[in-house]
Structure formats: C-alpha cells, structure tokens
Write a protein that holds these residues in place. Structure first.
Motif, mmCIF file in Angstrom:
data_model
loop_
_atom_site.group_PDB
_atom_site.id
_atom_site.type_symbol
_atom_site.label_atom_id
_atom_site.label_comp_id
_atom_site.label_asym_id
_atom_site.label_seq_id
_atom_site.Cartn_x
_atom_site.Cartn_y
_atom_site.Cartn_z
ATOM 1 N N GLU A 222 -3.918 -8.194 -6.680
ATOM 2 C CA GLU A 222 -3.077 -8.177 -7.486
ATOM 3 C C GLU A 222 -1.773 -7.377 -7.104
ATOM 4 N N ARG A 223 -2.180 -5.985 -6.625
ATOM 5 C CA ARG A 223 -1.194 -5.039 -6.265
ATOM 6 C C ARG A 223 -1.863 -4.212 -5.102
ATOM 7 N N VAL A 224 -0.902 -3.897 -4.235
ATOM 8 C CA VAL A 224 -1.044 -3.165 -3.148
ATOM 9 C C VAL A 224 -0.217 -2.059 -3.003
ATOM 10 N N CYS A 225 -0.738 -0.664 -3.107
ATOM 11 C CA CYS A 225 0.000 0.341 -3.083
ATOM 12 C C CYS A 225 -0.028 0.847 -1.462
ATOM 13 N N CYS A 226 1.212 1.070 -0.796
ATOM 14 C CA CYS A 226 1.098 1.310 0.493
ATOM 15 C C CYS A 226 2.250 2.043 0.924
ATOM 16 N N ASP A 227 2.597 2.624 2.237
ATOM 17 C CA ASP A 227 3.644 3.057 2.714
ATOM 18 C C ASP A 227 4.560 2.027 3.137
ATOM 19 N N MET A 228 5.907 2.301 3.606
ATOM 20 C CA MET A 228 6.872 1.284 3.763
ATOM 21 C C MET A 228 6.877 0.650 5.406
ATOM 22 N N SER A 229 5.605 0.845 5.829
ATOM 23 C CA SER A 229 5.455 0.179 7.108
ATOM 24 C C SER A 229 5.640 -1.086 7.422
ATOM 25 N N PRO A 230 6.286 -1.573 8.167
ATOM 26 C CA PRO A 230 6.464 -3.256 8.464
ATOM 27 C C PRO A 230 5.129 -3.716 8.680
ATOM 28 N N ALA A 231 4.289 -2.952 9.517
ATOM 29 C CA ALA A 231 2.963 -3.752 9.722
ATOM 30 C C ALA A 231 2.075 -3.961 8.408
ATOM 31 N N PHE A 232 2.297 -3.186 7.540
ATOM 32 C CA PHE A 232 1.360 -3.215 6.255
ATOM 33 C C PHE A 232 1.968 -4.483 5.568
ATOM 34 N N ILE A 233 3.332 -4.350 5.372
ATOM 35 C CA ILE A 233 4.239 -5.318 4.455
ATOM 36 C C ILE A 233 3.713 -6.897 5.227
ATOM 37 N N GLN A 262 0.807 -13.750 -4.046
ATOM 38 C CA GLN A 262 1.085 -12.828 -3.278
ATOM 39 C C GLN A 262 1.092 -11.507 -4.139
ATOM 40 N N PRO A 263 0.111 -10.466 -3.509
ATOM 41 C CA PRO A 263 0.061 -9.342 -4.446
ATOM 42 C C PRO A 263 1.611 -8.638 -4.513
ATOM 43 N N GLN A 264 1.512 -8.003 -5.558
ATOM 44 C CA GLN A 264 2.605 -7.039 -5.727
ATOM 45 C C GLN A 264 2.595 -5.716 -4.862
ATOM 46 N N VAL A 265 3.763 -5.590 -4.026
ATOM 47 C CA VAL A 265 3.383 -4.273 -3.210
ATOM 48 C C VAL A 265 4.186 -3.396 -4.075
ATOM 49 N N VAL A 266 3.489 -2.279 -3.934
ATOM 50 C CA VAL A 266 3.891 -0.866 -4.787
ATOM 51 C C VAL A 266 4.254 0.278 -3.554
ATOM 52 N N PHE A 267 5.359 0.687 -3.232
ATOM 53 C CA PHE A 267 5.459 1.668 -2.479
ATOM 54 C C PHE A 267 5.002 2.953 -2.789
ATOM 55 N N ASP A 268 4.040 3.614 -2.024
ATOM 56 C CA ASP A 268 3.540 4.931 -2.365
ATOM 57 C C ASP A 268 4.682 5.897 -2.692
ATOM 58 N N ARG A 269 4.654 6.567 -3.923
ATOM 59 C CA ARG A 269 5.682 7.396 -4.297
ATOM 60 C C ARG A 269 5.563 8.573 -3.231
ATOM 61 N N TYR A 270 4.573 8.933 -2.658
ATOM 62 C CA TYR A 270 4.633 10.289 -1.806
ATOM 63 C C TYR A 270 5.242 9.757 -0.593
ATOM 64 N N HIS A 271 4.972 8.698 -0.036
ATOM 65 C CA HIS A 271 5.665 8.184 1.202
ATOM 66 C C HIS A 271 7.104 7.851 1.036
ATOM 67 N N VAL A 272 7.403 7.450 -0.224
ATOM 68 C CA VAL A 272 8.955 7.149 -0.419
ATOM 69 C C VAL A 272 9.724 8.586 -0.373
ATOM 70 N N VAL A 273 9.092 9.349 -1.034
ATOM 71 C CA VAL A 273 9.895 10.729 -1.264
ATOM 72 C C VAL A 273 9.792 11.583 0.106
ATOM 73 N N ALA A 274 8.806 11.040 0.940
ATOM 74 C CA ALA A 274 8.515 11.880 2.426
ATOM 75 C C ALA A 274 9.771 11.414 3.129
ATOM 76 N N LYS A 275 10.183 10.021 2.930
ATOM 77 C CA LYS A 275 11.327 9.589 3.746
ATOM 78 C C LYS A 275 12.789 10.255 3.258
ATOM 79 N N ALA A 276 12.761 10.606 1.812
ATOM 80 C CA ALA A 276 14.008 11.294 1.340
ATOM 81 C C ALA A 276 14.166 12.542 2.042
#
Ligand SMILES: [Zn+2]
Length: 438
Positions: A222-233, A262-276
């Motif tokens: 139902e839900r997948v938590c991951c970083d924003m890498s295109p490979a995982f998506i 299709q599972p809901q993709v949830v971008f991991d907070r830590y990885h998003v903040v790392a990009k900032a």
C-alpha cells in the motif's frame, strides 16, 4: 540438584547435563589435560530401536542395521574443547530402507552440536566473525556455514503476506561503492530483503522474494517509503503495481475492468531534507570563492541547532549576522522554512504552506534553492503524502545503526552476500533456534 544426582556416576552426570534422553547415554568421559580436550562418548544399548528419519514416516521403532562413528564439537568446558562422539545407527525402515537416524543434539550433516551452533549465532549478533572464529578456535568458513544455514532456513519459513508498508533504502558496503538495497517491513521494523545494487532491478528481486514468502507483489503493497531516486520510483511502478486490464469485450458484453493497483510513494523525510541541505551547501561553496570566512563552515550550516558544538555555534552566529549579508544565510533560511512543512498541524495546512514556500523560494535568486523547488514540485505527491501516513524509514535511527553494525561484523569479507546474511541475522527478526537443552 545434589539429591537428583546423588548416587549417579560421572557418565550419568554428564548425560543429565547434556539433557540426553533414552536410549542415548554417556558411556565414557575422557579428559586429556595436555591436549586441553574433553571427549564424551555416547552410545545406545543393544536392541535399541529408533524412528525412521524420512520426513513424514510414522515408523518409530526401526531396528538398527549398522552404525557410523561421528564426532561433534560441543561448547567448551571451561578452557577445554569438548567433543561428543557416538556410533550413529543406520536403521532399516520397512518402507524407506536403510537410513542414518537423526540425533537429538545436532542437525544432520553438521560437525557441531546445536548448542554450539546457537552459541555461535548469539555471538555473531554481537561481534565480528573473524575474532569470533578465533575465539571459538574454528576456521571462519565453518562458522559462516553455520550462520548461513540457520539464517537461510529461518528466512525460508518467513511469511510476508500481511506486509503493506515498506521502506527501501540503499547503503554502501564500502565507502561510496558496492551498494546494497534494503527493503524493510515498516510496521514490524524488520529487514525483509537485501540485495546487491541500487537500480530498478533490485525492486524486481524484492518482488520475486516477496512472492516466494507468500506475498502478492503487484497488489499487496500500500505504501512505499523511499528516497527520490528514479530507479526506485521506476521499480515501484514496474514491479509493485499492476495496470488495470484493458476492458475486454466478450460476446458484445463489456467486462468490467478491475482497477489497477499502485502503492502510494512516500518520500522519506530525511532524504528530502538532505536535498535541501545539499542546496545550502552548493550556495555556500560558490560564495566561499569570494567570502573566505565561509570556508570550513559546512557542518555549522547543516547540523541542527542542538547538535552544534560551542565553536560551531559561535561561527554560525558570527556568519549569520545581518551585516554579513551572506547568500548562504538566506539559503539556510529557505531550508529552515522548508523544514517547517513537516511541523504543520494537518495535511491541508501543510500543502498550503508548501505551495507558499515554493512560490517564495522560486524568487529567492539562489539557483540551488530554485533547483530544489523544482525537485519538490516534481515529487509533490510523494512529499505531501508524508503528511497523511507520517511514514519514515527510520533507517537513520535504529535500523541504520544495525546495518552499520552488520558491516562491521562482516568486515574483512569481500562478499556482499556475507554482509547481507549478517543484516538478516541482526535486523531480520528471524525465528532462530534458541538455547534449550540439546
Ligand atoms: Zn520410514
């Protein structure tokens, strides 16, 4: 205890200590002080009968055909190595013919008693394998074989059919290279699967493994938590989703199409903040060319306030004074304001907040920040989805420290399979054998 053992000879006492059940008994105890070795001889009385070892056979009293002498390494007796030796009977089953029986103190084919193996598993959770092998005075390949056997066996029995929320992350086996992708059950907080690489194929390998463990990869997650890498998506879309089948027409009647999944993709907070944070550092590095006071200040900008050292805090206070007029200060403020998204009280407020933030940050005249705005907009659903599920990989905290520990345990071994085995051992919550009496 004295009462129980009263009147028993040495053999009977060792038999009781080993938890031996009839017909097995200790028949000799030999201690060689010079060799530092204790040998226990086990045997069964003439005429004893044994169960047929073939799976599913109900024959419990087969006659002995002949015997085969075997020796097992047992737990050390103080500083002395202990061994069990026994004539292991081959029995004749009316249905299955002649087979070696299973002994209660060791699994078939192993040169160690179960108690020794369980002790090795217990130590391997807490210390690297190379010194463990040295401590056990065994070759490390034998220790690895024990660990791999029990980990693989326990994993084979795992059922993942109820798992709906997973986290994916990658870790490097060595600094910046040899990646291993890790798939976690976020509810049970256990590693379900780990494999070499970090491309979309790792998601395929996970899907195959999930199916082998009772799951339905294309409909269950139902839900997948991951970083924003295109490979995982891409991997999620290809291997953990199913498209609605085309509406078929049969005999002129339209068959209702079942909806896709299709599972809901949830971008991991830590990885998003790392990009900032990356954006802030890019601004800093460019600005440091004309503002040397910014050199060697990277960590002062990236750490959160509580973890700064006194020196770093002093440096940051100095650099962020309004009269310094640093672009980096403005970039850091945009980053801090972005983090405010995660503190919003509800999903609606958070979306409004983030939309306003994007609007302002786009006009910041800071290229890396503007680029980060584009990243946020391109991953909008997965970033705002956090507000609904609050899913986070937590790989930063508990599990990541376990994985770092696994790397240390497997240190000195090039094979990533060994590192993955240790990851399962310490983070897989496997039903491994426990210490009872053998
Ligand atoms: Zn049989």
């Amino acid at each position: 205890m004295v009462g129980l053992l009263d009147g028993l000879g040495l053999n009977e006492m060792f038999g009781a200590a080993l938890g031996l059940a009839a017909p097995w008994q200790v028949v000799s105890v030999e201690f060689d002080q010079e060799a530092g070795r204790l040998d226990l001889g086990l045997d069964f009385p003439r005429g004893a009968r044994f169960a047929c070892p073939q799976p599913g056979c109900s024959e419990t009293a087969c006659p002995v055909h002949d015997t085969d002498v075997k020796t097992w390494r047992h737990l050390d007796f103080f500083q002395h190595q202990a061994y069990l030796t026994a004539r292991v009977p081959r029995v004749r089953c009316a249905e299955h013919g002649v087979h070696l029986v299973n002994v209660p103190w060791a699994r078939p084919g192993s040169g160690f008693t179960l108690l020794f193996e369980v002790a090795m598993l217990t130590y391997a959770k807490a210390m690297p394998i190379a010194p463990l092998a040295k401590m056990a005075r065994e070759h490390d390949t034998r220790i690895w074989r024990v660990i791999e056997h029990h980990v693989n066996k326990a994993r084979a029995g795992m059922n993942f059919c109820d798992v709906t929320d997973i986290g994916m992350d990658e870790t490097s086996a060595r600094r910046g290279q040899d990646y291993v992708s890790i798939f976690m059950d976020l509810e049970e907080r256990r590693v379900m699967f780990a494999t070499e690489g970090r491309d979309a194929l790792t998601v395929k390998a996970f899907a195959v493994d999930l199916k082998a463990h009772g799951g339905e990869p294309t409909t269950q997650i139902e839900r997948v938590c991951c970083d924003m890498s295109p490979a995982f998506i891409k991997g999620i879309k290809t291997h953990l989703s199913c498209a609605p089948p085309d509406a078929d027409e049969e005999d002129g009647i339209e068959v209702a199409a079942t909806p896709g999944h299709q599972p809901q993709v949830v971008f991991d907070r830590y990885h998003v903040v790392a990009k900032a944070n990356d954006a802030v550092d890019e601004v800093r590095r460019a600005e440091a060319k004309t503002r040397p006071e910014l050199k060697r200040s990277r960590y002062s900008w990236l750490k959160n306030d509580a973890s700064l050292t006194a020196k770093q805090r002093e440096q940051l206070t100095w650099l962020t004074r309004p009269s310094m007029r640093l672009k980096t200060t403005r970039a850091a403020r945009w980053r801090d304001d972005f983090n405010g998204f995660y503190d919003q009280p509800d999903p609606a407020a958070a979306e409004t907040y983030l939309r306003r933030w994007c609007y302002g940050a786009q006009r910041s005249r800071l290229e890396p920040i503007k680029e980060f705005v584009k990243t946020v907009q391109a991953h909008w659903d997965g970033i705002t989805a956090w507000q609904h599920s609050r899913l986070s990989n937590g790989l930063l905290e508990g599990t990541n420290s376990l994985i770092q520990a696994a790397k240390r345990r497997a240190r000195g071994y090039r094979s990533k399979t060994k590192m993955i085995t240790i990851i399962y051992l310490i983070a897989g919550k496997l039903p491994l054998p426990q210490i009872h009496t053998i």
